[in-house]
Design a protein around this motif. Structure first.
Motif, PDB file in Angstrom:
ATOM      1  N   LYS A  43      25.584  95.396  80.221  1.00  0.00           N
ATOM      2  CA  LYS A  43      26.591  94.588  79.522  1.00  0.00           C
ATOM      3  C   LYS A  43      27.890  94.440  80.317  1.00  0.00           C
ATOM      4  N   LEU A  44      27.876  94.910  81.552  1.00  0.00           N
ATOM      5  CA  LEU A  44      29.083  94.826  82.382  1.00  0.00           C
ATOM      6  C   LEU A  44      29.518  93.374  82.573  1.00  0.00           C
ATOM      7  N   SER A  45      28.567  92.464  82.706  1.00  0.00           N
ATOM      8  CA  SER A  45      28.932  91.048  82.884  1.00  0.00           C
ATOM      9  C   SER A  45      29.598  90.495  81.615  1.00  0.00           C
ATOM     10  N   ASP A  46      29.185  91.002  80.453  1.00  0.00           N
ATOM     11  CA  ASP A  46      29.841  90.579  79.204  1.00  0.00           C
ATOM     12  C   ASP A  46      31.294  91.053  79.177  1.00  0.00           C
ATOM     13  N   LEU A  47      31.503  92.275  79.673  1.00  0.00           N
ATOM     14  CA  LEU A  47      32.868  92.804  79.728  1.00  0.00           C
ATOM     15  C   LEU A  47      33.705  91.978  80.710  1.00  0.00           C
ATOM     16  N   GLU A  48      33.072  91.556  81.794  1.00  0.00           N
ATOM     17  CA  GLU A  48      33.780  90.740  82.783  1.00  0.00           C
ATOM     18  C   GLU A  48      34.225  89.407  82.157  1.00  0.00           C
ATOM     19  N   LYS A  49      33.390  88.836  81.293  1.00  0.00           N
ATOM     20  CA  LYS A  49      33.750  87.581  80.608  1.00  0.00           C
ATOM     21  C   LYS A  49      34.978  87.797  79.720  1.00  0.00           C
ATOM     22  N   LEU A  50      35.000  88.931  79.022  1.00  0.00           N
ATOM     23  CA  LEU A  50      36.171  89.232  78.184  1.00  0.00           C
ATOM     24  C   LEU A  50      37.412  89.438  79.051  1.00  0.00           C
ATOM     25  N   LEU A  51      37.218  90.032  80.214  1.00  0.00           N
ATOM     26  CA  LEU A  51      38.329  90.237  81.141  1.00  0.00           C
ATOM     27  C   LEU A  51      38.899  88.893  81.588  1.00  0.00           C
ATOM     28  N   LYS A  52      38.027  87.947  81.906  1.00  0.00           N
ATOM     29  CA  LYS A  52      38.481  86.619  82.354  1.00  0.00           C
ATOM     30  C   LYS A  52      39.317  85.919  81.277  1.00  0.00           C
ATOM     31  N   LYS A  53      38.988  86.187  80.025  1.00  0.00           N
ATOM     32  CA  LYS A  53      39.760  85.587  78.923  1.00  0.00           C
ATOM     33  C   LYS A  53      41.182  86.142  78.876  1.00  0.00           C
TER      34      LYS A  53
ATOM     35  N   LYS B 163      41.899  92.944  72.433  1.00  0.00           N
ATOM     36  CA  LYS B 163      41.300  93.950  71.566  1.00  0.00           C
ATOM     37  C   LYS B 163      39.772  93.980  71.747  1.00  0.00           C
ATOM     38  N   ALA B 164      39.160  92.828  71.876  1.00  0.00           N
ATOM     39  CA  ALA B 164      37.704  92.760  72.082  1.00  0.00           C
ATOM     40  C   ALA B 164      37.314  93.473  73.376  1.00  0.00           C
ATOM     41  N   PHE B 165      38.148  93.299  74.412  1.00  0.00           N
ATOM     42  CA  PHE B 165      37.892  93.975  75.687  1.00  0.00           C
ATOM     43  C   PHE B 165      37.896  95.487  75.495  1.00  0.00           C
ATOM     44  N   GLU B 166      38.925  95.991  74.834  1.00  0.00           N
ATOM     45  CA  GLU B 166      39.050  97.441  74.617  1.00  0.00           C
ATOM     46  C   GLU B 166      37.870  97.987  73.816  1.00  0.00           C
ATOM     47  N   GLU B 167      37.449  97.254  72.790  1.00  0.00           N
ATOM     48  CA  GLU B 167      36.309  97.688  71.962  1.00  0.00           C
ATOM     49  C   GLU B 167      35.046  97.793  72.812  1.00  0.00           C
ATOM     50  N   MET B 168      34.792  96.732  73.586  1.00  0.00           N
ATOM     51  CA  MET B 168      33.591  96.746  74.419  1.00  0.00           C
ATOM     52  C   MET B 168      33.687  97.817  75.496  1.00  0.00           C
ATOM     53  N   TYR B 169      34.870  97.977  76.062  1.00  0.00           N
ATOM     54  CA  TYR B 169      35.072  98.986  77.113  1.00  0.00           C
ATOM     55  C   TYR B 169      34.715 100.381  76.590  1.00  0.00           C
ATOM     56  N   LYS B 170      35.152 100.683  75.384  1.00  0.00           N
ATOM     57  CA  LYS B 170      34.859 101.998  74.785  1.00  0.00           C
ATOM     58  C   LYS B 170      33.355 102.236  74.666  1.00  0.00           C
ATOM     59  N   ASN B 171      32.609 101.173  74.418  1.00  0.00           N
ATOM     60  CA  ASN B 171      31.155 101.304  74.255  1.00  0.00           C
ATOM     61  C   ASN B 171      30.442 101.769  75.528  1.00  0.00           C
ATOM     62  N   PHE B 172      31.115 101.655  76.668  1.00  0.00           N
ATOM     63  CA  PHE B 172      30.511 102.077  77.928  1.00  0.00           C
ATOM     64  C   PHE B 172      30.528 103.597  78.100  1.00  0.00           C
ATOM     65  N   PHE B 173      31.111 104.287  77.132  1.00  0.00           N
ATOM     66  CA  PHE B 173      31.219 105.743  77.209  1.00  0.00           C
ATOM     67  C   PHE B 173      30.618 106.390  75.969  1.00  0.00           C
TER      68      PHE B 173
END
Length: 172
Positions: free
Chosen positions: A26-36, A1-11
């Motif tokens: 903040k792309l690297s922050d999204l990548e960290k959420l992806l790794k989780k 869910k955190a990934f989806e929330e952050m992903y939406k912020n890119f638009f």
């Protein structure tokens, strides 16, 4: 869910077609959420979204690097941003022009077309300026030219302008 929330912020829009430039860092922050999400059933879908987003951001950054400041901002092209004099829109990789986001691809094409037009206008202006400069230098040189062809009285009597016309120099 955190990934989806952050992903939406890119638009900037709900359809997720217009990238928010202020989020690029903040792309690297999204990548960290992806790794989780690794080893979860959501990972593959999230990875696909992340990879596509990264490709889109890189495309925008590549286009913006051709301009004096960001010409593509929040999904729109600002035609008033000046193109760099060394910009080259002919060697852009396909990943820049085909990002998988049709709206972005259209805007990228618009920016490329605008950039090429600006480069053409700069080239025309530069050639007009150099032609004007060349004609000015021809005009300023013209008054000096007659001094050697005996039309000015001072040169014909040999007074002060170097050796007289009939002076012959003999060197041994």
């Amino acid at each position: 869910k955190a990934f989806e929330e952050m992903y939406k912020n890119f638009f900037t829009d709900d359809e997720q077609t217009k990238l928010a430039n202020d989020q690029f860092g903040k792309l690297s922050d999204l990548e960290k959420l992806l790794k989780k999400l690794e080893k979860t059933k959501y990972y593959d879908a999230a990875k696909k979204k992340y990879d596509n987003l990264k490709k889109q951001i890189e495309g925008v950054q590549k286009i913006n690097s051709q301009f004096e400041s960001d010409a593509l901002v929040d999904g729109s092209y600002n035609a008033s941003i000046a193109v760099k004099s060394d910009a080259n829109f002919n060697n852009l990789p396909e990943s820049v022009t085909t990002t998988g986001n049709a709206s972005l691809d259209s805007t990228v094409q618009e920016a490329i077309k605008g950039g090429k037009t600006q480069l053409e206008e700069k080239a025309k202006a530069a050639s007009a300026t150099s032609a004007a400069t060349a004609s000015e230098s021809v005009n300023t040189a013209s008054p000096a030219a007659p001094s050697g062809d005996n039309t000015s009285g001072a040169a014909s009597n040999g007074g002060g302008g170097g050796p007289p016309k009939n002076f012959v120099s003999i060197s041994s």
